[in-house]
Design a protein around this motif. Structure first.
Motif, PDB file in Angstrom:
ATOM      1  N   GLY A 115       0.863  -1.181   0.000  1.00  0.00           N
ATOM      2  CA  GLY A 115       0.000   0.000   0.000  1.00  0.00           C
ATOM      3  C   GLY A 115       0.896   1.227   0.000  1.00  0.00           C
ATOM      4  N   ALA A 116       0.372   2.328   0.531  1.00  0.00           N
ATOM      5  CA  ALA A 116       1.149   3.577   0.542  1.00  0.00           C
ATOM      6  C   ALA A 116       2.502   3.368   1.227  1.00  0.00           C
ATOM      7  CB  ALA A 116       0.357   4.654   1.277  1.00  0.00           C
ATOM      8  N   ALA A 117       2.484   2.710   2.385  1.00  0.00           N
ATOM      9  CA  ALA A 117       3.721   2.579   3.162  1.00  0.00           C
ATOM     10  C   ALA A 117       4.710   1.638   2.485  1.00  0.00           C
ATOM     11  CB  ALA A 117       3.382   2.080   4.565  1.00  0.00           C
ATOM     12  N   GLY A 118       4.253   0.455   2.118  1.00  0.00           N
ATOM     13  CA  GLY A 118       5.161  -0.536   1.538  1.00  0.00           C
ATOM     14  C   GLY A 118       5.752  -0.060   0.221  1.00  0.00           C
ATOM     15  N   ILE A 119       4.923   0.551  -0.614  1.00  0.00           N
ATOM     16  CA  ILE A 119       5.427   1.031  -1.903  1.00  0.00           C
ATOM     17  C   ILE A 119       6.426   2.163  -1.676  1.00  0.00           C
ATOM     18  CG2 ILE A 119       4.750   2.247  -4.026  1.00  0.00           C
ATOM     19  CD1 ILE A 119       2.308   0.406  -4.161  1.00  0.00           C
ATOM     20  N   ALA A 120       6.111   3.059  -0.721  1.00  0.00           N
ATOM     21  CA  ALA A 120       7.051   4.161  -0.450  1.00  0.00           C
ATOM     22  C   ALA A 120       8.404   3.615   0.023  1.00  0.00           C
ATOM     23  CB  ALA A 120       6.464   5.108   0.596  1.00  0.00           C
ATOM     24  N   VAL A 121       8.386   2.549   0.794  1.00  0.00           N
ATOM     25  CA  VAL A 121       9.661   1.957   1.233  1.00  0.00           C
ATOM     26  C   VAL A 121      10.423   1.419   0.026  1.00  0.00           C
ATOM     27  CG1 VAL A 121      10.731   0.062   2.527  1.00  0.00           C
ATOM     28  CG2 VAL A 121       8.886   1.370   3.576  1.00  0.00           C
ATOM     29  N   VAL A 122       9.784   0.588  -0.785  1.00  0.00           N
ATOM     30  CA  VAL A 122      10.556  -0.068  -1.854  1.00  0.00           C
ATOM     31  C   VAL A 122      10.993   0.899  -2.951  1.00  0.00           C
ATOM     32  CG1 VAL A 122       9.419  -2.287  -1.417  1.00  0.00           C
ATOM     33  CG2 VAL A 122       8.666  -0.879  -3.349  1.00  0.00           C
ATOM     34  N   LEU A 123      10.272   2.011  -3.111  1.00  0.00           N
ATOM     35  CA  LEU A 123      10.702   2.989  -4.126  1.00  0.00           C
ATOM     36  C   LEU A 123      12.110   3.498  -3.830  1.00  0.00           C
ATOM     37  CD1 LEU A 123       7.545   5.213  -4.854  1.00  0.00           C
ATOM     38  CD2 LEU A 123       8.519   3.387  -6.265  1.00  0.00           C
ATOM     39  N   GLN A 124      12.518   3.407  -2.573  1.00  0.00           N
ATOM     40  CA  GLN A 124      13.851   3.885  -2.202  1.00  0.00           C
ATOM     41  C   GLN A 124      14.926   2.841  -2.512  1.00  0.00           C
ATOM     42  OE1 GLN A 124      13.376   7.021  -1.377  1.00  0.00           O
ATOM     43  NE2 GLN A 124      11.205   6.465  -1.428  1.00  0.00           N
ATOM     44  N   PHE A 125      14.528   1.656  -2.948  1.00  0.00           N
ATOM     45  CA  PHE A 125      15.502   0.581  -3.173  1.00  0.00           C
ATOM     46  C   PHE A 125      15.548   0.124  -4.634  1.00  0.00           C
ATOM     47  CE2 PHE A 125      14.611   0.227   1.375  1.00  0.00           C
ATOM     48  CZ  PHE A 125      15.902   0.115   1.894  1.00  0.00           C
ATOM     49  N   LEU A 126      14.903   0.870  -5.526  1.00  0.00           N
ATOM     50  CA  LEU A 126      14.779   0.395  -6.911  1.00  0.00           C
ATOM     51  C   LEU A 126      16.129   0.173  -7.565  1.00  0.00           C
ATOM     52  CD1 LEU A 126      11.842   2.641  -8.160  1.00  0.00           C
ATOM     53  CD2 LEU A 126      11.763   0.239  -7.478  1.00  0.00           C
ATOM     54  N   ALA A 127      17.075   1.034  -7.235  1.00  0.00           N
ATOM     55  CA  ALA A 127      18.379   0.923  -7.896  1.00  0.00           C
ATOM     56  C   ALA A 127      19.488   0.749  -6.863  1.00  0.00           C
ATOM     57  CB  ALA A 127      18.630   2.169  -8.751  1.00  0.00           C
TER      58      ALA A 127
ATOM     59  N   ALA B 264       7.929   6.226   6.095  1.00  0.00           N
ATOM     60  CA  ALA B 264       8.376   5.070   5.310  1.00  0.00           C
ATOM     61  C   ALA B 264       9.691   5.391   4.604  1.00  0.00           C
ATOM     62  CB  ALA B 264       7.302   4.677   4.293  1.00  0.00           C
ATOM     63  N   VAL B 265       9.784   6.620   4.076  1.00  0.00           N
ATOM     64  CA  VAL B 265      11.040   7.023   3.416  1.00  0.00           C
ATOM     65  C   VAL B 265      12.159   7.089   4.461  1.00  0.00           C
ATOM     66  CG1 VAL B 265      12.179   8.834   2.068  1.00  0.00           C
ATOM     67  CG2 VAL B 265       9.783   8.275   1.618  1.00  0.00           C
ATOM     68  N   ARG B 266      11.796   7.595   5.635  1.00  0.00           N
ATOM     69  CA  ARG B 266      12.790   7.661   6.724  1.00  0.00           C
ATOM     70  C   ARG B 266      13.257   6.257   7.109  1.00  0.00           C
ATOM     71  NH1 ARG B 266      11.881   7.456  12.447  1.00  0.00           N
ATOM     72  NH2 ARG B 266      13.458   8.570  13.663  1.00  0.00           N
ATOM     73  N   LEU B 267      12.307   5.333   7.192  1.00  0.00           N
ATOM     74  CA  LEU B 267      12.666   3.957   7.551  1.00  0.00           C
ATOM     75  C   LEU B 267      13.595   3.358   6.486  1.00  0.00           C
ATOM     76  CD1 LEU B 267      12.461   1.335   9.134  1.00  0.00           C
ATOM     77  CD2 LEU B 267      10.224   0.930   8.113  1.00  0.00           C
ATOM     78  N   ALA B 268      13.289   3.637   5.227  1.00  0.00           N
ATOM     79  CA  ALA B 268      14.147   3.117   4.146  1.00  0.00           C
ATOM     80  C   ALA B 268      15.569   3.653   4.310  1.00  0.00           C
ATOM     81  CB  ALA B 268      13.574   3.505   2.787  1.00  0.00           C
ATOM     82  N   GLU B 269      15.685   4.914   4.678  1.00  0.00           N
ATOM     83  CA  GLU B 269      17.033   5.486   4.883  1.00  0.00           C
ATOM     84  C   GLU B 269      17.737   4.771   6.029  1.00  0.00           C
ATOM     85  OE1 GLU B 269      18.550   7.589   2.839  1.00  0.00           O
ATOM     86  OE2 GLU B 269      16.704   7.369   1.662  1.00  0.00           O
ATOM     87  N   THR B 270      16.995   4.474   7.097  1.00  0.00           N
ATOM     88  CA  THR B 270      17.572   3.738   8.227  1.00  0.00           C
ATOM     89  C   THR B 270      18.078   2.377   7.749  1.00  0.00           C
ATOM     90  OG1 THR B 270      15.904   4.759   9.634  1.00  0.00           O
ATOM     91  CG2 THR B 270      17.079   2.882  10.573  1.00  0.00           C
ATOM     92  N   LEU B 271      17.260   1.696   6.968  1.00  0.00           N
ATOM     93  CA  LEU B 271      17.634   0.352   6.506  1.00  0.00           C
ATOM     94  C   LEU B 271      18.842   0.400   5.570  1.00  0.00           C
ATOM     95  CD1 LEU B 271      14.086  -1.149   5.863  1.00  0.00           C
ATOM     96  CD2 LEU B 271      15.623  -1.680   7.746  1.00  0.00           C
ATOM     97  N   LYS B 272      18.920   1.468   4.781  1.00  0.00           N
ATOM     98  CA  LYS B 272      20.054   1.574   3.856  1.00  0.00           C
ATOM     99  C   LYS B 272      21.364   1.715   4.617  1.00  0.00           C
ATOM    100  CE  LYS B 272      17.924   3.737  -0.121  1.00  0.00           C
ATOM    101  NZ  LYS B 272      17.744   5.007  -0.807  1.00  0.00           N
ATOM    102  N   LYS B 273      21.272   2.413   5.764  1.00  0.00           N
ATOM    103  CA  LYS B 273      22.496   2.663   6.527  1.00  0.00           C
ATOM    104  C   LYS B 273      22.882   1.456   7.375  1.00  0.00           C
ATOM    105  CE  LYS B 273      21.499   7.500   7.150  1.00  0.00           C
ATOM    106  NZ  LYS B 273      20.498   8.000   8.058  1.00  0.00           N
ATOM    107  N   ASP B 274      21.999   0.477   7.410  1.00  0.00           N
ATOM    108  CA  ASP B 274      22.206  -0.678   8.271  1.00  0.00           C
ATOM    109  C   ASP B 274      23.559  -1.327   7.997  1.00  0.00           C
ATOM    110  OD1 ASP B 274      21.910  -3.086   9.642  1.00  0.00           O
ATOM    111  OD2 ASP B 274      19.739  -2.955   9.429  1.00  0.00           O
ATOM    112  N   VAL B 275      24.338  -1.538   9.047  1.00  0.00           N
ATOM    113  CA  VAL B 275      25.698  -2.074   8.851  1.00  0.00           C
ATOM    114  C   VAL B 275      25.689  -3.509   8.338  1.00  0.00           C
ATOM    115  CG1 VAL B 275      26.964  -0.631  10.475  1.00  0.00           C
ATOM    116  CG2 VAL B 275      25.723  -2.645  11.311  1.00  0.00           C
ATOM    117  N   LEU B 276      24.576  -4.194   8.529  1.00  0.00           N
ATOM    118  CA  LEU B 276      24.528  -5.586   8.076  1.00  0.00           C
ATOM    119  C   LEU B 276      24.725  -5.729   6.566  1.00  0.00           C
ATOM    120  CD1 LEU B 276      21.728  -7.642   9.809  1.00  0.00           C
ATOM    121  CD2 LEU B 276      24.107  -8.266   9.459  1.00  0.00           C
ATOM    122  N   PHE B 277      24.365  -4.678   5.832  1.00  0.00           N
ATOM    123  CA  PHE B 277      24.395  -4.829   4.378  1.00  0.00           C
ATOM    124  C   PHE B 277      25.743  -4.438   3.795  1.00  0.00           C
ATOM    125  CE2 PHE B 277      19.850  -4.034   5.247  1.00  0.00           C
ATOM    126  CZ  PHE B 277      19.413  -5.302   4.921  1.00  0.00           C
TER     127      PHE B 277
END
Ligand SMILES: Cc1cc2nc3c(=O)[nH]c(=O)nc-3n(C[C@H](O)[C@H](O)[C@H](O)COP(=O)(O)OP(=O)(O)OC[C@H]3O[C@@H](n4cnc5c(N)ncnc54)[C@H](O)[C@@H]3O)c2cc1C
Lengths: 550, 324
Positions: A22-34, A537-550
């Motif tokens: 939905g709005a939240a899930g799509i907003a998250v994944v849009l930050q990971f397209l590339a 959701a965009v903020r959460l995506a930024e948090t996940l991107k910075k995650d040291v695990l990746f």
């Protein structure tokens, strides 16, 4: 890439698994397209409505007069409830994030400064144009006054609401997701359980089922639940392999503090001056977006009066009562059978309409053919056929007497809750029961705010607001809880004793599980939730991107 | 770096892209541009009359010239003939810079670098440009030194194909925010940057024998470009154009095109007919293609004009040159 769970062979794995498109899930994944991470987006529905899938949303309500059945006011398909939303956008106010000793609950553990950087991106994703929410910012050349001469001690008429098309996130962002090599959207994939690892401190896998009988698991290093404010608590409560009360629920917080908004119409506003001195309709900004002024209770006034957040708009008279003598409104009433449940709710009165009343509506249409035809043509051209839709019904009352359409904060109340019941859906998952409650504090906010606005109008000399304080509760509850805003059921708090997720939207005690959506809002504010859902959701995506695990 | 510059013949040197290249060469201080043009046109930069489709004419124009830039624009026959004329001239050229296009990649999506396979089956303009690149590749295989540049959407003041057309359609409210239909990337490049890239391509030894994309790193989406241009030229509020309208435009394109041809033949005023919006243009607006600009940055290292400046220049030029 888009695949269908009904054709998936074997189990799936990814760096990040987002549940719900939905709005939240799509907003998250849009930050990971590339990006570098491999992302799975598990969506219960297909690309269009399917009755059998929608039925999985079915559940109970404690009182249908107070809250719509959970199968309504949301949509289980790609794009989620944005397929039916109204598109009204506005950010939360700074005061919503502040500590407010006069309001119950711990409030937000983050400040507006933590969300503000993500609002412009959210505005773009929602297609609500510039992040410009004051008349001055959106209309540098000037905007029509709401009420000429209005100068409020308690209320400002300078803030705006802006409108999305309304954008159906599924249709709008399908191509981006389809072409991405990093994001895989899996349709018809119902996540029915989260399974935790040995010590219960992380999600090891997700159980997925299709209505055609397939079952498989997904493993991911990070899991984001983005299934809406009713389904997130449902899945958390239904996942009990190592958490007897459900994941994140050691302190009985999941599903509690359920809020919608308190909304309705009340009173009579007699406007001084002629028709040019007030404008309760929309104005289109240069970016093509419909914008509208409203009266917003100032932060200082909220603190001084000890009430929640509150906005209100000048509104046409209540439609079901033909005494308004307005053909356009009566035409809407007569068209009620053609209007969806969600959008016809306000056309229901407290009691069934009498034959006399129906006759009154027919009479209104017949006596007012020119304005009725003009309204219907406008509706057809600017709404039905338009790509960016004229947002709501705007009709000038024939008698010059408006009502107030208000949208008010509901306070956090642990008794207002979403819980599981024994009944199960077609996939064997326990259904929910919604027991939405309001408080006298909620009603007080509406009454006190309306009194303050009456004082502001009287002092400005531009209008007169009259209402019976005794009727406020009835007005606020006439249509029950405001539909489609499902807030607070996995709220953000510093500790697990006070809430479900931490300031980063991570479930307390579960190191790889996050929630995106209005479930995490600890307060409901005056604002419709979606813009803030998308910003977080965009903020959460930024948090996940910075995650040291990746 | 190559040794000193020298005379550079720019075929198509009076066209929109050609003039930007000529201007950049003139500014370089190192190269002396010569316009290779069909009809004499005064200007500060010298010219040689030359019909680029005629091998003899091209050979004569190349006399004493060390470098050629092929910026000829035209139909299929013209494009192929001009490319062949340059590559077959046997003029002992030091280097040829061939202006190709991103259209050679066809209707692909994603991040596209220069190693991507070309759309060999493409028809129309893309097909012609693919064929021209093949001619240049044969030239390189035979020992010739050539660089192929593949610009995206070349914009700038004076550019009728993009800036002019888009602004006209925005003013007529036939374009605007296109929603999902305008969600593709606009691989925009300023005409001045194409000039600068060409100068760099003449200099950089590692450019020889290869193709290089010319686009903006992190390109904007078409909707953003259209809305910003619309606002800049005062075509406000910028409308949202829905799928139905765009489908109608696509259907009207051919009749409008034919109408224009007929009107021209009959000597009627063409201006009264609305400008067609070709279906290929509508497909481009939705195409999720991003040109990988990495090689251009590494090998050509030219200074880029910001998207803001390009769009502002286009709008200013349009407002000055096209009264309402
Ligand atoms: C009639 C109506 C009008 C509205 N108007 C406005 C408005 O004007 N302004 C505003 O701000 N908000 C409005 N809203 C609210 C808005 O629609 C929601 O805030 C928004 O859609 C919530 O986004 P979400 O992603 O959290 O949830 P949803 O959009 O509901 O998406 C949840 C997704 O999760 C999927 N899902 C659910 N369970 C599972 C599962 N177990 N496994 C896999 N997938 C699952 C669903 O299929 C769905 O796609 C309105 C809502 C309604 C119903």
């Amino acid at each position: 890439m888009i695949v269908d769970a009904r054709q998936v062979e074997g189990d799936l794995s990814a760096d990040i698994c987002v549940v719900g498109a939905g709005a939240a899930g799509i907003a998250v994944v849009l930050q990971f397209l590339a990006g570098r991470q491999d992302v799975l987006l598990m969506e219960a529905g297909g690309e269009d409505d399917e009755a059998e899938t929608q039925a999985l949303y079915g559940g109970e309500v404690a009182d249908e007069k107070l809250h719509a059945p959970p199968v309504n006011y949301r949509r289980r398909a790609f794009g989620g409830s944005t397929a039916i939303w109204g598109g009204r956008c506005m950010p939360f106010d700074p005061i919503d994030f502040a500590q407010r000793p006069w309001m119950p609950g711990p409030g937000w553990p983050i400040g507006i400064e933590d969300v503000m950087p993500f609002y412009p991106a959210a505005n773009a994703i929602c297609e609500a144009g510039d992040f410009a929410y004051t008349a001055q910012a959106a209309f540098p050349g000037g905007m029509r006054p709401l009420l000429k001469g209005f100068a409020g001690r308690h209320f400002s008429d300078d803030t705006l609401e802006r409108f999305s098309c309304p954008t159906d996130f599924g249709k709008r962002y399908r191509a981006r997701i389809a072409q991405s090599r990093h994001v895989r959207l899996v349709l018809h994939a119902n996540v029915t359980e989260l399974r935790t690892g040995v010590d219960g401190s992380f999600v090891e896998s997700l159980a997925v089922q299709t209505l055609t009988g397939r079952a498989f698991t997904v493993r991911a290093r990070r899991v984001v639940l983005a299934m809406g404010g009713l389904e997130v608590p449902r899945l958390l409560l239904a996942s009990r392999d190592r958490h007897a009360r459900g994941i994140g629920n050691a302190h009985d917080q999941v599903g509690r503090n359920y809020m919608c908004h308190i909304a309705g119409s009340l009173g009579e506003v007699h406007v001084a001056g002629d028709a040019r001195d007030h404008w309760h309709s929309y104005q289109v900004a240069d970016d093509g977006v419909y914008c509208r002024r409203r009266f917003a209770l100032r932060a200082q006034a909220q603190a001084r009066l000890g009430v929640g957040n509150f906005v209100t708009r000048l509104h046409h008279p209540r439609i079901p009562d033909p005494a308004h003598r307005t053909g356009a409104l009566s035409a809407l009433m007569l068209a009620k059978p053609l209007i969806s449940y969600e959008y016809s709710k306000r056309l229901h009165g407290e009691a069934a309409l009498s034959l006399d009343a129906w006759a009154g509506h027919v009479r209104n249409v017949l006596l007012d053919p020119v304005d009725t035809a003009r309204f219907l043509l406008h509706f057809l051209a600017r709404r039905t056929l338009a790509a960016r839709k004229f947002p709501t019904v705007i009709v000038r009352p024939k008698n010059g007497v408006y009502t107030l359409d208000f949208h008010s904060e509901q306070e956090a109340n642990p008794q207002s809750r979403v819980a599981l019941v024994a009944a199960r859906d077609a996939l064997g998952m326990q259904r929910i029961r919604v027991d939405w409650r309001y408080t006298q504090g909620d009603i007080r906010t509406v009454r006190v705010a309306a009194e303050a606005l009456a004082a502001d109008m009287a002092e400005s000399g531009c209008a007169r607001l009259s209402f019976d304080p005794q009727t406020v509760e009835a007005c606020a509850l006439r249509d029950g809880a405001y539909g489609g805003h499902h807030i607070g059921t996995a709220r953000m708090a510093t500790t697990a004793a006070q809430g479900v997720v931490d300031a980063q939207c991570r479930v307390h005690g579960i190191r790889n599980l996050y929630v995106a959506g209005s479930a995490v809002f600890p307060t409901s504010g005056q604002a419709n939730p979606t813009l803030t859902i998308v910003a977080l959701a965009v903020r959460l995506a930024e948090t996940l991107k910075k995650d040291v695990l990746f | 770096m190559t040794a000193a510059g020298g005379q550079v013949l720019v075929l198509g040197g009076d066209g929109f892209v050609g003039s930007a290249i000529v201007a950049a060469l003139a500014r370089s201080g190192e190269f002396q541009p010569v316009r290779g043009i069909r009809r004499a046109r005064a200007g500060a930069v010298p010219f040689r009359l030359c019909d680029a489709t005629d091998p003899g004419s091209v050979r004569r124009a190349l006399d004493g010239v060390r470098y050629v830039v092929n910026a000829v624009f035209g139909g299929d026959a013209t494009l192929r003939a001009a490319t062949r004329a340059v590559c077959d001239a046997q003029a002992g050229l030091e280097r040829v810079v061939h202006l190709s296009t991103m259209s050679v990649y066809g209707e692909v999506s994603g991040l596209v670098d220069e190693r991507a396979v070309l759309a060999v089956d493409a028809g129309g303009y893309a097909g012609s440009k693919v064929a021209c690149e093949a001619i240049v590749q044969t030239y390189v295989a035979g020992g010739g030194a050539a660089v192929i540049l593949r610009p995206g959407v070349v914009m700038g003041a004076g550019g009728q194909q993009w800036a002019g057309r888009l602004c006209r359609l925005l003013r007529a409210r036939r374009l605007g925010d296109l929603g999902e239909a305008g969600d593709g990337f606009c691989n925009l490049i300023d005409a001045r940057d194409v000039g600068a890239a060409t100068v760099a391509a003449l200099r950089a030894p590692e450019a020889v024998g290869s193709a290089i994309n010319l686009g903006t790193p992190g390109p904007p989406r078409w909707n953003e470009v259209l809305v910003r241009l619309g606002r800049a030229i005062g075509a406000v509020p910028v409308p949202r154009i829905g799928r139905r309208r765009l489908a109608m435009e696509a259907r009207l394109a051919v009749p409008l095109h034919v109408g224009k041809l007929v009107a021209t033949r009959c000597g009627l005023a063409v201006g009264t007919l609305p400008e067609p919006i070709p279906p290929a243009l509508l497909r481009l607006f939705a195409q999720q293609i991003r040109l990988d600009a990495g090689r251009a940055s590494a090998v050509l290292a030219f200074e880029r004009t910001s998207v803001d400046v390009t769009l502002a220049d286009c709008a200013r030029w349009f407002l000055e040159s096209t009264p309402k």
